[in-house]
Write a protein that holds these residues in place. Structure first.
Motif, PDB file in Angstrom:
ATOM      1  N   ARG A   1       0.650  -1.063   0.204  1.00  0.00           N
ATOM      2  CA  ARG A   1       0.350   0.133  -0.038  1.00  0.00           C
ATOM      3  C   ARG A   1       1.156   0.952  -0.081  1.00  0.00           C
ATOM      4  O   ARG A   1       0.238   2.223  -0.656  1.00  0.00           O
ATOM      5  N   ARG A   2       1.860   0.805   0.332  1.00  0.00           N
ATOM      6  CA  ARG A   2       3.403   2.320   0.145  1.00  0.00           C
ATOM      7  C   ARG A   2       3.840   2.380  -0.852  1.00  0.00           C
ATOM      8  O   ARG A   2       4.472   3.389  -0.691  1.00  0.00           O
ATOM      9  N   GLY A   3       3.486   1.594  -1.784  1.00  0.00           N
ATOM     10  CA  GLY A   3       4.015   1.744  -3.256  1.00  0.00           C
ATOM     11  C   GLY A   3       5.226   1.070  -3.562  1.00  0.00           C
ATOM     12  O   GLY A   3       5.748   0.625  -4.092  1.00  0.00           O
ATOM     13  N   ALA A   4       5.643   0.154  -2.558  1.00  0.00           N
ATOM     14  CA  ALA A   4       6.904  -0.933  -2.600  1.00  0.00           C
ATOM     15  C   ALA A   4       6.453  -1.789  -2.743  1.00  0.00           C
ATOM     16  O   ALA A   4       6.779  -3.103  -1.930  1.00  0.00           O
ATOM     17  N   TRP A   5       6.471  -2.709  -3.581  1.00  0.00           N
ATOM     18  CA  TRP A   5       5.250  -3.984  -4.659  1.00  0.00           C
ATOM     19  C   TRP A   5       6.878  -4.450  -4.660  1.00  0.00           C
ATOM     20  O   TRP A   5       6.662  -5.437  -4.321  1.00  0.00           O
ATOM     21  N   LEU A   6       8.049  -4.199  -5.233  1.00  0.00           N
ATOM     22  CA  LEU A   6       9.293  -4.511  -5.677  1.00  0.00           C
ATOM     23  C   LEU A   6      10.004  -5.184  -4.371  1.00  0.00           C
ATOM     24  O   LEU A   6      10.145  -6.120  -4.066  1.00  0.00           O
ATOM     25  N   ARG A   7      10.084  -4.700  -3.353  1.00  0.00           N
ATOM     26  CA  ARG A   7      10.534  -4.021  -2.222  1.00  0.00           C
ATOM     27  C   ARG A   7       9.454  -5.943  -1.515  1.00  0.00           C
ATOM     28  O   ARG A   7      10.336  -6.389  -0.573  1.00  0.00           O
ATOM     29  N   ALA A   8       8.193  -5.981  -1.439  1.00  0.00           N
ATOM     30  CA  ALA A   8       7.557  -6.485  -1.041  1.00  0.00           C
ATOM     31  C   ALA A   8       8.048  -7.885  -1.628  1.00  0.00           C
ATOM     32  O   ALA A   8       7.318  -9.051  -1.122  1.00  0.00           O
ATOM     33  N   TRP A   9       7.469  -7.916  -3.235  1.00  0.00           N
ATOM     34  CA  TRP A   9       8.263  -9.027  -3.278  1.00  0.00           C
ATOM     35  C   TRP A   9       9.115 -10.050  -3.048  1.00  0.00           C
ATOM     36  O   TRP A   9       9.592 -11.539  -3.364  1.00  0.00           O
ATOM     37  N   ARG A  10      10.316  -9.091  -3.349  1.00  0.00           N
ATOM     38  CA  ARG A  10      11.883  -9.720  -2.468  1.00  0.00           C
ATOM     39  C   ARG A  10      12.057 -10.582  -1.301  1.00  0.00           C
ATOM     40  O   ARG A  10      12.133 -11.301  -0.833  1.00  0.00           O
ATOM     41  N   ILE A  11      11.235  -9.582  -0.416  1.00  0.00           N
ATOM     42  CA  ILE A  11      11.271  -9.774   0.737  1.00  0.00           C
ATOM     43  C   ILE A  11      10.704 -11.498   0.958  1.00  0.00           C
ATOM     44  O   ILE A  11      10.442 -12.069   1.960  1.00  0.00           O
ATOM     45  N   ARG A  12       8.899 -10.966   0.461  1.00  0.00           N
ATOM     46  CA  ARG A  12       8.307 -12.897   0.157  1.00  0.00           C
ATOM     47  C   ARG A  12       8.692 -13.788  -0.308  1.00  0.00           C
ATOM     48  O   ARG A  12       8.992 -14.920   0.443  1.00  0.00           O
ATOM     49  N   ARG A  13       9.225 -13.647  -1.455  1.00  0.00           N
ATOM     50  CA  ARG A  13      10.637 -14.413  -2.232  1.00  0.00           C
ATOM     51  C   ARG A  13      11.324 -15.500  -0.974  1.00  0.00           C
ATOM     52  O   ARG A  13      11.280 -16.235  -0.683  1.00  0.00           O
ATOM     53  N   SER A  14      12.150 -14.442  -0.377  1.00  0.00           N
ATOM     54  CA  SER A  14      13.107 -14.671   0.774  1.00  0.00           C
ATOM     55  C   SER A  14      12.583 -16.119   1.533  1.00  0.00           C
ATOM     56  O   SER A  14      12.816 -17.065   1.717  1.00  0.00           O
ATOM     57  N   LEU A  15      11.603 -15.226   2.074  1.00  0.00           N
ATOM     58  CA  LEU A  15      11.199 -16.590   3.335  1.00  0.00           C
ATOM     59  C   LEU A  15      10.260 -17.190   2.965  1.00  0.00           C
ATOM     60  O   LEU A  15      10.601 -18.191   3.306  1.00  0.00           O
ATOM     61  N   ALA A  16       9.629 -17.236   2.092  1.00  0.00           N
ATOM     62  CA  ALA A  16       8.560 -18.559   1.015  1.00  0.00           C
ATOM     63  C   ALA A  16       9.180 -19.161   1.030  1.00  0.00           C
ATOM     64  O   ALA A  16       9.476 -20.523   0.626  1.00  0.00           O
ATOM     65  N   ARG A  17      11.239 -18.965   0.285  1.00  0.00           N
ATOM     66  CA  ARG A  17      12.251 -20.277   0.214  1.00  0.00           C
ATOM     67  C   ARG A  17      12.239 -21.169   1.366  1.00  0.00           C
ATOM     68  O   ARG A  17      12.518 -22.254   1.171  1.00  0.00           O
ATOM     69  N   ARG A  18      12.115 -20.613   2.652  1.00  0.00           N
ATOM     70  CA  ARG A  18      12.734 -21.059   3.527  1.00  0.00           C
ATOM     71  C   ARG A  18      11.222 -21.819   4.020  1.00  0.00           C
ATOM     72  O   ARG A  18      11.580 -22.477   4.802  1.00  0.00           O
ATOM     73  N   GLY A  19      10.154 -21.351   3.644  1.00  0.00           N
ATOM     74  CA  GLY A  19       8.804 -21.931   3.802  1.00  0.00           C
ATOM     75  C   GLY A  19       8.351 -21.156   5.244  1.00  0.00           C
ATOM     76  O   GLY A  19       6.995 -21.772   6.009  1.00  0.00           O
ATOM     77  N   TRP A  20       8.960 -19.314   5.085  1.00  0.00           N
ATOM     78  CA  TRP A  20       8.592 -19.587   6.735  1.00  0.00           C
ATOM     79  C   TRP A  20       7.037 -18.169   6.019  1.00  0.00           C
ATOM     80  O   TRP A  20       6.283 -17.635   7.187  1.00  0.00           O
ATOM     81  N   ALA A  21       7.258 -18.294   5.238  1.00  0.00           N
ATOM     82  CA  ALA A  21       6.013 -17.141   4.396  1.00  0.00           C
ATOM     83  C   ALA A  21       4.696 -17.966   3.475  1.00  0.00           C
ATOM     84  O   ALA A  21       5.479 -18.869   2.870  1.00  0.00           O
TER      85      ALA A  21
END
Length: 334
Positions: A314-334
Motif C-alpha cells: 500500500r506504500r507503493g513498495a511492491w518490488l521490495r515486498a515481492w523480494r521479501i516474500r520470495r526470500s521468506l517463502a523459499r524457507r517455508g516461512w511465508a
C-alpha cells in the motif's frame, strides 16, 4: 571551547581491538578536528596485535590530547562501550569505531547544534562508506552519503514516534550516528557478550530521549571489511540476532509510542527485512537453528507477515515486498 565549569562539551569514545591497519587514521581524524573542549577517550580491549602500540605512540606525540583506558582482558565491544560511557566527562558523547573515521568538518558541523540554548538530547548524522578503491558503481549506489533517518531535515523535535519510525525505516541503529547527552547515553547499557548489541539497546535510548534533531550530512566514514559482524552469520550470531530483534520489538512496543501506527509500520518493515536477510544467509546444515529462526519469525509475525507485506504494498513498495516474500517463502516461512 569547554563548558563554563571546565568540563568538555563533547567526549569522543573509541574502543580499540585488533584494528592495526585502521586505528591511526581513526585517531588522526579526531586529533585534526578536536579543540580544547573535546575529550578523546580511547580504550584498549586487550587485543594482541599492534593496535595499542600505535595508540600509545600517538598519545606520546600529542601530550594531553588522548585519555587512555585499558581492560586487563578482552571483554568485547559491548563491555568496552560501557566502560567508556562510565568514564566520559563531556556534556555530549559520540562513539566511533576504531576502524572508522570522522570526516573533515564533522566537529564544526555538530558544535552549533550541541552548544545552542535549546540543544537536543540526541543529534543524528549520516555516514559515507569507505572503500580502498571506490568505483563508479559505488557512487551510483549512493555510498558517499548514506542517510540514517527517514525524516526530512528539521529543527529540534519532541516527537519520539517519528524518531523511532525514522530509525527503523532506514535500519541504521548503530551508536556512532547518534550523538547524545551524557545523561541520555548513561541510561543505556550495552549487553556484554552479545552480537547485535546496537539493535538491543534502541528501546533504552528511545526511553531516555526527550528531544532530538537530524543533521542529514555524512560525518562518519564507515569501513565494512571481512571482520565485520555483519559479514558472516555463524550459529552464535544468528541466535544473538534473534534475541536482539525480539528485545527491540518488545521494547519499542512497550513504550508509549509503541502503539503509534508510524512506529508499528516501521517496526514491521524492520522485522521483515531482518528475517528476509536471515532467510537468504542461513545455511541448511543445522535444522535446530533453522527451526529456532522460523519460530522467532512466527512469534513476531503470527500471520506469516501477510498483513505487514500488504501494508508495504500500500506504500507503493511492491518490488521490495515481492523480494521479501520470495526470500521468506523459499524457507517455508511465508
Amino acid at each position: 571551547m569547554a563548558a563554563a565549569d571546565g568540563s568538555p562539551w563533547l567526549s569522543l569514545l573509541v574502543p580499540v581491538y585488533h584494528v592495526e591497519a585502521y586505528v591511526e587514521a581513526c585517531l588522526r581524524s579526531l586529533l585534526d578536528q578536536a579543540d580544547a573542549g573535546v575529550e578523546i577517550l580511547v580504550l584498549d580491549d586487550a587485543g594482541r596485535d599492534g593496535s595499542w602500540a600505535q595508540v600509545e605512540a600517538l598519545a606520546a606525540a600529542h601530550p594531553g590530547r588522548l585519555r587512555l583506558l585499558r581492560h586487563p582482558q578482552n571483554r568485547g565491544i559491548a563491555a568496552a562501550r560501557n566502560t567508556l560511557l562510565a568514564q566520559a566527562r563531556g556534556a555530549y558523547l559520540w562513539f566511533l569505531d576504531s576502524d572508522d573515521v570522522l570526516l573533515p568538518g564533522a566537529l564544526a558541523a555538530v558544535r552549533p547544534w550541541l552548544t545552542a540554548d535549546r540543544a537536543p538530547d540526541l543529534l543524528l548524522c549520516d555516514f559515507a562508506l569507505l572503500r580502498a578503491r571506490p568505483r563508479l558503481r559505488h557512487r551510483l549506489r549512493g555510498e558517499g552519503h548514506r542517510p540514517t533517518h527517514a525524516a526530512a531535515p528539521l529543527q529540534v523535535s519532541a516527537d519520539r514516534a517519528a524518531l523511532a519510525a525514522g530509525w527503523l525505516w532506514r535500519r541504521q541503529l548503530h551508536p556512532w550516528s547518534k550523538i547524545g547527552r551524557r545523561q541520555v547515553w548513561q541510561q543505556v547499557e550495552f549487553p556484554p557478550g552479545r552480537y547485535f548489541e546496537d539493535m538491543a539497546t534502541i528501546p533504552d535510548l528511545l526511553r531516555a530521549t526527550t528531544t532530538w534533531a537530524y543533521l542529514p550530512r555524512p560525518l562518519v566514514g564507515y569501513r565494512q571489511h571481512p571482520a565485520s559482524i555483519v559479514a558472516s552469520l555463524g550459529p552464535a550470531k544468528v541466535r544473538d540476532l534473534l534475541w536482539a530483534h525480539a528485545r527491540l520489538r518488545a521494547g519499542v512496543q512497550a513504550l508509549g509510542e509503541g502503539g503509534d501506527p508510524r512506529v508499528q509500520a516501521a517496526l514491521d518493515y524492520f522485522g521483515l527485512r531482518t528475517f528476509a536477510n536471515l532467510a537468504r544467509k542461513l545455511g541448511h546444515d543445522d535444522p535446530a537453528l533453522e527451526a529456532e529462526a522460523r519460530a522467532a519469525f512466527l512469534a513476531a509475525f503470527p500471520g506469516r507477515g501477510r498483513a505487514a507485506l500488504r501494508a508495504l504494498r500500500r506504500r507503493g513498495a511492491w518490488l521490495r515486498a515481492w523480494r521479501i516474500r520470495r526470500s521468506l517463502a523459499r524457507r517455508g516461512w511465508a
